[in-house]
Design a protein around this motif. Structure first.
Motif, PDB file in Angstrom:
ATOM      1  N   THR A   5     -22.386 -25.504  63.898  1.00 23.38           N
ATOM      2  CA  THR A   5     -21.694 -24.367  64.521  1.00 23.38           C
ATOM      3  C   THR A   5     -21.886 -23.090  63.709  1.00 23.38           C
ATOM      4  O   THR A   5     -22.182 -22.019  64.268  1.00 23.38           O
ATOM      5  CB  THR A   5     -20.185 -24.650  64.653  1.00 23.38           C
ATOM      6  N   LEU A   6     -21.746 -23.181  62.379  1.00 23.91           N
ATOM      7  CA  LEU A   6     -21.918 -22.005  61.534  1.00 23.91           C
ATOM      8  C   LEU A   6     -23.349 -21.490  61.584  1.00 23.91           C
ATOM      9  O   LEU A   6     -23.583 -20.272  61.635  1.00 23.91           O
ATOM     10  CB  LEU A   6     -21.526 -22.329  60.093  1.00 23.91           C
ATOM     11  N   ALA A   7     -24.312 -22.408  61.578  1.00 25.55           N
ATOM     12  CA  ALA A   7     -25.720 -22.008  61.624  1.00 25.55           C
ATOM     13  C   ALA A   7     -26.049 -21.327  62.950  1.00 25.55           C
ATOM     14  O   ALA A   7     -26.670 -20.252  62.981  1.00 25.55           O
ATOM     15  CB  ALA A   7     -26.617 -23.223  61.406  1.00 25.55           C
ATOM     16  N   VAL A   8     -25.642 -21.943  64.052  1.00 27.37           N
ATOM     17  CA  VAL A   8     -25.936 -21.378  65.378  1.00 27.37           C
ATOM     18  C   VAL A   8     -25.240 -20.027  65.554  1.00 27.37           C
ATOM     19  O   VAL A   8     -25.833 -19.060  66.044  1.00 27.37           O
ATOM     20  CB  VAL A   8     -25.506 -22.360  66.493  1.00 27.37           C
ATOM     21  N   THR A   9     -23.972 -19.953  65.141  1.00 25.24           N
ATOM     22  CA  THR A   9     -23.214 -18.707  65.272  1.00 25.24           C
ATOM     23  C   THR A   9     -23.882 -17.574  64.494  1.00 25.24           C
ATOM     24  O   THR A   9     -24.019 -16.453  65.002  1.00 25.24           O
ATOM     25  CB  THR A   9     -21.772 -18.889  64.760  1.00 25.24           C
ATOM     26  N   THR A  10     -24.308 -17.866  63.257  1.00 26.86           N
ATOM     27  CA  THR A  10     -24.938 -16.837  62.424  1.00 26.86           C
ATOM     28  C   THR A  10     -26.267 -16.381  63.006  1.00 26.86           C
ATOM     29  O   THR A  10     -26.525 -15.173  63.141  1.00 26.86           O
ATOM     30  CB  THR A  10     -25.155 -17.365  60.996  1.00 26.86           C
ATOM     31  N   VAL A  11     -27.125 -17.331  63.381  1.00 31.73           N
ATOM     32  CA  VAL A  11     -28.451 -16.989  63.903  1.00 31.73           C
ATOM     33  C   VAL A  11     -28.346 -16.219  65.213  1.00 31.73           C
ATOM     34  O   VAL A  11     -28.980 -15.172  65.394  1.00 31.73           O
ATOM     35  CB  VAL A  11     -29.300 -18.264  64.092  1.00 31.73           C
ATOM     36  N   VAL A  12     -27.530 -16.719  66.142  1.00 34.37           N
ATOM     37  CA  VAL A  12     -27.383 -16.044  67.442  1.00 34.37           C
ATOM     38  C   VAL A  12     -26.776 -14.655  67.257  1.00 34.37           C
ATOM     39  O   VAL A  12     -27.194 -13.690  67.912  1.00 34.37           O
ATOM     40  CB  VAL A  12     -26.517 -16.898  68.390  1.00 34.37           C
ATOM     41  N   SER A  13     -25.800 -14.537  66.354  1.00 37.69           N
ATOM     42  CA  SER A  13     -25.182 -13.237  66.106  1.00 37.69           C
ATOM     43  C   SER A  13     -26.195 -12.231  65.582  1.00 37.69           C
ATOM     44  O   SER A  13     -26.264 -11.083  66.057  1.00 37.69           O
ATOM     45  CB  SER A  13     -24.037 -13.375  65.096  1.00 37.69           C
ATOM     46  N   LEU A  14     -26.992 -12.644  64.584  1.00 35.75           N
ATOM     47  CA  LEU A  14     -27.962 -11.726  63.988  1.00 35.75           C
ATOM     48  C   LEU A  14     -29.058 -11.336  64.982  1.00 35.75           C
ATOM     49  O   LEU A  14     -29.464 -10.170  65.044  1.00 35.75           O
ATOM     50  CB  LEU A  14     -28.582 -12.365  62.739  1.00 35.75           C
ATOM     51  N   LEU A  15     -29.522 -12.303  65.778  1.00 38.13           N
ATOM     52  CA  LEU A  15     -30.559 -12.001  66.770  1.00 38.13           C
ATOM     53  C   LEU A  15     -30.027 -11.070  67.851  1.00 38.13           C
ATOM     54  O   LEU A  15     -30.686 -10.105  68.250  1.00 38.13           O
ATOM     55  CB  LEU A  15     -31.081 -13.301  67.398  1.00 38.13           C
ATOM     56  N   ALA A  16     -28.814 -11.361  68.323  1.00 41.78           N
ATOM     57  CA  ALA A  16     -28.237 -10.545  69.394  1.00 41.78           C
ATOM     58  C   ALA A  16     -27.887  -9.149  68.905  1.00 41.78           C
ATOM     59  O   ALA A  16     -28.138  -8.150  69.596  1.00 41.78           O
ATOM     60  CB  ALA A  16     -27.000 -11.231  69.963  1.00 41.78           C
ATOM     61  N   SER A  17     -27.301  -9.046  67.693  1.00 40.57           N
ATOM     62  CA  SER A  17     -26.895  -7.733  67.186  1.00 40.57           C
ATOM     63  C   SER A  17     -28.089  -6.837  66.890  1.00 40.57           C
ATOM     64  O   SER A  17     -27.993  -5.616  66.966  1.00 40.57           O
ATOM     65  CB  SER A  17     -26.048  -7.900  65.919  1.00 40.57           C
ATOM     66  N   ALA A  18     -29.241  -7.467  66.560  1.00 35.74           N
ATOM     67  CA  ALA A  18     -30.448  -6.679  66.287  1.00 35.74           C
ATOM     68  C   ALA A  18     -30.934  -5.951  67.538  1.00 35.74           C
ATOM     69  O   ALA A  18     -31.626  -4.926  67.438  1.00 35.74           O
ATOM     70  CB  ALA A  18     -31.547  -7.585  65.744  1.00 35.74           C
ATOM     71  N   ARG A  19     -30.572  -6.466  68.711  1.00 40.23           N
ATOM     72  CA  ARG A  19     -31.002  -5.858  69.976  1.00 40.23           C
ATOM     73  C   ARG A  19     -29.954  -4.903  70.543  1.00 40.23           C
ATOM     74  O   ARG A  19     -30.171  -4.309  71.594  1.00 40.23           O
ATOM     75  CB  ARG A  19     -31.301  -6.949  71.004  1.00 40.23           C
ATOM     76  N   MET A  20     -28.814  -4.795  69.849  1.00 37.72           N
ATOM     77  CA  MET A  20     -27.728  -3.959  70.347  1.00 37.72           C
ATOM     78  C   MET A  20     -27.709  -2.600  69.664  1.00 37.72           C
ATOM     79  O   MET A  20     -28.144  -2.458  68.515  1.00 37.72           O
ATOM     80  CB  MET A  20     -26.368  -4.649  70.103  1.00 37.72           C
ATOM     81  N   SER A  21     -27.151  -1.643  70.342  1.00 39.88           N
ATOM     82  CA  SER A  21     -26.908  -0.342  69.733  1.00 39.88           C
ATOM     83  C   SER A  21     -25.629  -0.424  68.918  1.00 39.88           C
ATOM     84  O   SER A  21     -24.837  -1.360  69.073  1.00 39.88           O
ATOM     85  CB  SER A  21     -26.774   0.730  70.814  1.00 39.88           C
ATOM     86  N   ALA A  22     -25.391   0.553  68.035  1.00 36.28           N
ATOM     87  CA  ALA A  22     -24.176   0.568  67.221  1.00 36.28           C
ATOM     88  C   ALA A  22     -22.906   0.545  68.066  1.00 36.28           C
ATOM     89  O   ALA A  22     -21.981  -0.200  67.760  1.00 36.28           O
ATOM     90  CB  ALA A  22     -24.188   1.778  66.289  1.00 36.28           C
TER      91      ALA A  22
END
Length: 352
Positions: A319-336
């Motif tokens: 859960t921690l691994a998936v949450t971290t990876v998905v968060s970082l990938l998704a946030s990289a595509r988002m605006s501030a």
């Protein structure tokens, strides 16, 4: 005392050594920081965090290899790692609140390390009290797992529903508000001291209020973290040491991750899943060992599985691994602004 020692992985001597070593580390920390208040560099924070994480890993491996299984801890090593990872992940989420507290009181950067250290010491004391209470309750009433499980499931649902929406809000608790209104105070900082003397009168400084806020806020954090870890191990020694290692590295993590917190946009949902999973685990365990007369006639519920610790550890790490990876990938595509909508706006002090 029997509830703490019982059939535990730790003897009274091991308990004493653990407490003395913890106290020694805290005293050294206080003396070093008290002599030279400063904002730690990236290198210093990284070095100290690596030390605490390495110490925790070595401690867990030592338990895994050398500790004998006991009634309260059938798998000491895996139970410690599951508890430590859970406590650490919950602590990372709590850093959002710590950041807000520091910003709300306008704590100078060079004083923040001292404030965090004393707040963490208070947290250890408060959690120690909760651990003793939890151990005594579990030793006396097996049905307390129903309460722990239901509370964690409720907390998980609330956390998932709110997500990161309220991370930018901080409401001063009543104890702090009382101290601010009723005690003689000054708005001037007196270094890292909690008290000052003005015109011969002893007054509290903003540092006193910051420390009081950090310490009392952790009481609320402990309401879900302590039941959660008791869902992974019933051994108070493992519960206590997992909390020690999670909290001792928290101060360095505070200065390290900075903007990374803003990118962990799904952390709250990952933690909600973990709390929900542990809550269900507790309820199933309570059913498995049921003694309440109005449930299945006071007999154990045979169909209720007791989730093994190895599965809990796999779920936590996954859960921690998936949450971290998905968060970082998704946030990289988002605006501030899009990230701010999920985690709250970036704090000004992080850009200093």
């Amino acid at each position: 005392m029997d509830a703490l020692l019982g059939d535990s992985v730790a003897s009274p001597t091991v308990w004493l050594v653990t407490l003395l070593v913890t106290l020694g580390i805290i005293v050294v920390d206080i003396l070093v920081i008290g002599r030279r208040p400063h904002e730690p560099s990236l290198r210093e924070a990284s070095r100290h965090l690596a030390f605490y994480v390495g110490l925790a890993v070595a401690f867990g491996v030592g338990l895994w290899v050398f500790a004998e299984p006991h009634a309260l801890s059938p798998s000491p090593g895996p139970e410690f790692f599951a508890g430590w990872l859970t406590e650490y992940s919950l602590s990372v989420d709590n850093l959002f609140i710590f950041i807000i507290i520091m910003a709300s009181f306008g704590v100078p950067r060079q004083f923040q390390q001292k404030a965090l250290l004393i707040g963490i010491v208070l947290a250890l004391v408060f959690r120690g009290v909760f651990i003793v209470i939890g151990a005594a309750a579990i030793d006396r009433w097996s049905w307390v797992f129903y309460l722990f499980g239901a509370f964690l499931i409720y907390t998980a649902a609330k956390l998932a529903r709110e997500g990161g929406e309220d991370e930018d809000e901080f409401e001063e608790n009543k104890l702090v508000a009382f101290a601010e209104k009723r005690l003689p105070a000054t708005k001037e900082w007196n270094g890292t001291k909690a008290f000052a003397r003005i015109d011969g009168k002893r007054v509290i400084t903003p540092m006193f209020l910051v420390i009081l806020t950090l310490g009392t806020t952790d009481l609320l954090f402990a309401l879900d973290s302590i039941p959660a870890i008791y869902g992974l191990t019933k051994d108070p020694y493992l519960v206590f040491t997992a909390n020690i290692f999670a909290l001792m590295g928290l101060r360095q993590l505070y200065f390290l991750i900075g903007g990374l917190l803003e990118r962990l946009i799904y952390l709250s949902y990952g933690l909600a899943f973990l709390l929900g999973f542990i809550g269900v685990k507790l309820v199933l365990h309570a059913l498995h060992t049921n003694e309440l007369p109005f449930i299945n006639g006071g007999h154990h519920v045979a169909w209720a599985p007791d989730i093994p610790i190895w599965l809990s550890l796999v779920v936590i790490i996954g859960t921690l691994a998936v949450t971290t990876v998905v968060s970082l990938l998704a946030s990289a595509r988002m605006s501030a602004p899009e990230r701010d909508a999920l985690t709250g706006p970036r704090r000004d002090w992080e850009d200093d």
